[in-house]
Write a protein that holds these residues in place. Sequence first.
Motif, PDB file in Angstrom:
ATOM      1  N   ILE A 215      77.124  50.861  58.981  1.00 34.20           N
ATOM      2  CA  ILE A 215      77.275  49.751  60.127  1.00 34.20           C
ATOM      3  C   ILE A 215      75.298  49.047  59.191  1.00 34.20           C
ATOM      4  O   ILE A 215      75.686  48.316  59.469  1.00 34.20           O
ATOM      5  N   LEU A 216      74.899  49.976  58.504  1.00 35.11           N
ATOM      6  CA  LEU A 216      74.534  49.171  57.520  1.00 35.11           C
ATOM      7  C   LEU A 216      74.845  47.922  56.635  1.00 35.11           C
ATOM      8  O   LEU A 216      74.570  46.691  56.546  1.00 35.11           O
ATOM      9  N   SER A 217      76.378  48.171  56.299  1.00 34.16           N
ATOM     10  CA  SER A 217      76.898  48.211  55.464  1.00 34.16           C
ATOM     11  C   SER A 217      77.614  46.243  56.198  1.00 34.16           C
ATOM     12  O   SER A 217      77.647  44.808  55.465  1.00 34.16           O
ATOM     13  N   LEU A 218      77.341  46.834  57.762  1.00 35.60           N
ATOM     14  CA  LEU A 218      78.697  45.836  58.195  1.00 35.60           C
ATOM     15  C   LEU A 218      77.700  44.336  58.508  1.00 35.60           C
ATOM     16  O   LEU A 218      78.008  43.055  58.888  1.00 35.60           O
ATOM     17  N   ILE A 219      75.960  45.180  58.717  1.00 38.81           N
ATOM     18  CA  ILE A 219      75.283  43.898  59.294  1.00 38.81           C
ATOM     19  C   ILE A 219      75.084  43.010  58.376  1.00 38.81           C
ATOM     20  O   ILE A 219      74.927  42.403  58.039  1.00 38.81           O
ATOM     21  N   LEU A 220      74.378  43.760  56.897  1.00 39.15           N
ATOM     22  CA  LEU A 220      74.202  43.304  55.833  1.00 39.15           C
ATOM     23  C   LEU A 220      75.995  42.614  55.694  1.00 39.15           C
ATOM     24  O   LEU A 220      75.164  41.024  54.720  1.00 39.15           O
ATOM     25  N   GLN A 221      76.603  42.023  55.920  1.00 36.77           N
ATOM     26  CA  GLN A 221      77.628  41.662  54.947  1.00 36.77           C
ATOM     27  C   GLN A 221      77.576  40.515  56.603  1.00 36.77           C
ATOM     28  O   GLN A 221      78.143  39.442  56.657  1.00 36.77           O
ATOM     29  N   SER A 222      77.328  41.005  57.914  1.00 40.48           N
ATOM     30  CA  SER A 222      77.342  39.330  58.739  1.00 40.48           C
ATOM     31  C   SER A 222      76.265  38.777  58.586  1.00 40.48           C
ATOM     32  O   SER A 222      76.530  37.957  58.756  1.00 40.48           O
ATOM     33  N   PHE A 223      75.208  38.928  57.968  1.00 37.34           N
ATOM     34  CA  PHE A 223      73.923  38.303  57.341  1.00 37.34           C
ATOM     35  C   PHE A 223      74.615  37.541  56.222  1.00 37.34           C
ATOM     36  O   PHE A 223      74.264  36.165  56.194  1.00 37.34           O
ATOM     37  N   GLY A 224      75.644  38.293  54.917  1.00 40.83           N
ATOM     38  CA  GLY A 224      75.970  37.163  53.762  1.00 40.83           C
ATOM     39  C   GLY A 224      76.712  36.420  54.771  1.00 40.83           C
ATOM     40  O   GLY A 224      76.963  34.448  54.472  1.00 40.83           O
ATOM     41  N   ARG A 225      77.425  36.815  55.864  1.00 40.44           N
ATOM     42  CA  ARG A 225      78.323  35.592  56.570  1.00 40.44           C
ATOM     43  C   ARG A 225      77.807  33.871  57.109  1.00 40.44           C
ATOM     44  O   ARG A 225      78.111  33.678  56.949  1.00 40.44           O
ATOM     45  N   ARG A 226      75.857  33.814  57.271  1.00 36.40           N
ATOM     46  CA  ARG A 226      75.888  33.634  58.199  1.00 36.40           C
ATOM     47  C   ARG A 226      75.391  32.388  57.644  1.00 36.40           C
ATOM     48  O   ARG A 226      75.104  31.634  58.043  1.00 36.40           O
ATOM     49  N   LYS A 227      74.812  32.869  56.510  1.00 37.82           N
ATOM     50  CA  LYS A 227      73.956  32.257  55.656  1.00 37.82           C
ATOM     51  C   LYS A 227      74.656  31.612  55.387  1.00 37.82           C
ATOM     52  O   LYS A 227      74.879  29.812  54.384  1.00 37.82           O
ATOM     53  N   ARG A 228      75.895  32.094  54.621  1.00 37.98           N
ATOM     54  CA  ARG A 228      77.166  31.076  53.870  1.00 37.98           C
ATOM     55  C   ARG A 228      76.862  30.404  54.993  1.00 37.98           C
ATOM     56  O   ARG A 228      77.476  28.845  54.463  1.00 37.98           O
ATOM     57  N   ARG A 229      77.840  30.006  56.073  1.00 40.01           N
ATOM     58  CA  ARG A 229      78.157  28.626  56.516  1.00 40.01           C
ATOM     59  C   ARG A 229      77.048  28.369  57.052  1.00 40.01           C
ATOM     60  O   ARG A 229      77.413  26.792  57.674  1.00 40.01           O
ATOM     61  N   SER A 230      75.613  28.248  57.392  1.00 40.80           N
ATOM     62  CA  SER A 230      74.040  27.698  57.111  1.00 40.80           C
ATOM     63  C   SER A 230      74.524  26.663  55.671  1.00 40.80           C
ATOM     64  O   SER A 230      74.190  25.545  56.007  1.00 40.80           O
ATOM     65  N   GLU A 231      74.959  27.709  55.160  1.00 42.47           N
ATOM     66  CA  GLU A 231      74.780  26.185  53.307  1.00 42.47           C
ATOM     67  C   GLU A 231      76.030  25.435  53.809  1.00 42.47           C
ATOM     68  O   GLU A 231      75.716  23.911  53.406  1.00 42.47           O
ATOM     69  N   TRP A 232      76.959  25.139  54.564  1.00 45.03           N
ATOM     70  CA  TRP A 232      78.183  24.623  54.317  1.00 45.03           C
ATOM     71  C   TRP A 232      77.424  23.663  54.660  1.00 45.03           C
ATOM     72  O   TRP A 232      78.929  22.398  55.428  1.00 45.03           O
ATOM     73  N   GLY A 233      77.746  24.049  56.850  1.00 44.59           N
ATOM     74  CA  GLY A 233      77.305  22.795  57.017  1.00 44.59           C
ATOM     75  C   GLY A 233      75.875  22.052  57.309  1.00 44.59           C
ATOM     76  O   GLY A 233      76.348  20.697  57.318  1.00 44.59           O
TER      77      GLY A 233
END
Length: 233
Positions: A215-233
């Motif tokens: 679960i922690l790994s999934l949460i960390l992965q989810s935070f990483g995706r959001r961060k990359r999307r914000s940088e692209w936007g």
Amino acid sequence: MIKPTTYFKTLVSAAVLSVSIFSIQAHAETQYVADTLQVPLRSGMGNQYRIVHRGLPSGTKLELIKTASDDSDVEWAQVRTSGGLEGWIRTQYLLNEPTAAIKLANLEQKMSQLDGDQTELLDTNEALESKNNQLEEQLAQLQDDYQQTNSEFAELRKLSASTVALNEQYKKLNENYQLLQTRAEVLKTDNERLKNSQRYQEWIVGAGILLGGVILSLILQSFGRRKRRSEWG
């Protein structure tokens, strides 16, 4: 008046006579008249009758047939010998009981028999005394055996009592052992349960840790995706 020579001769004769009488008395022996008689047995009552037996010795046993008197008033007895010979004998020679010689002979025979019986009794008494001594020795031996057997029996009783006590102790120890064995089995079962319960808990904890990591790994992965999307936007 007596002459001296005659007087001297008289004294010498008297002395010789005294010595002779004394010598005869000194050498005299006591004698007894024998009581054995030989009585003739006649064919009739009187000395004129013929003799059928020359002489019956004293003590002869006769059977009396009858008695009678002759012309001289002498009493005669008709008798019969043990051999069957009959005749007449003066009654003065007959007795109602055995003679003294026969009584003496019978008495001597009885005395001899009594001596034999006494000797036999003495031998029997000696044999009985010997047997009594043997029995006393056997009795003493039996008493010793009895004392020894009694001592051995007492020892056996002590050993028996000890054996019974040991048997009771063995029973108690066996019961305690069975009880301890039962408790050991119960403890072993409880220990197995505790081990299984501890393993289950460890499995649950491990599974929880593993699930938390996922679960922690999934949460960390989810935070990483959001961060990359914000940088692209």
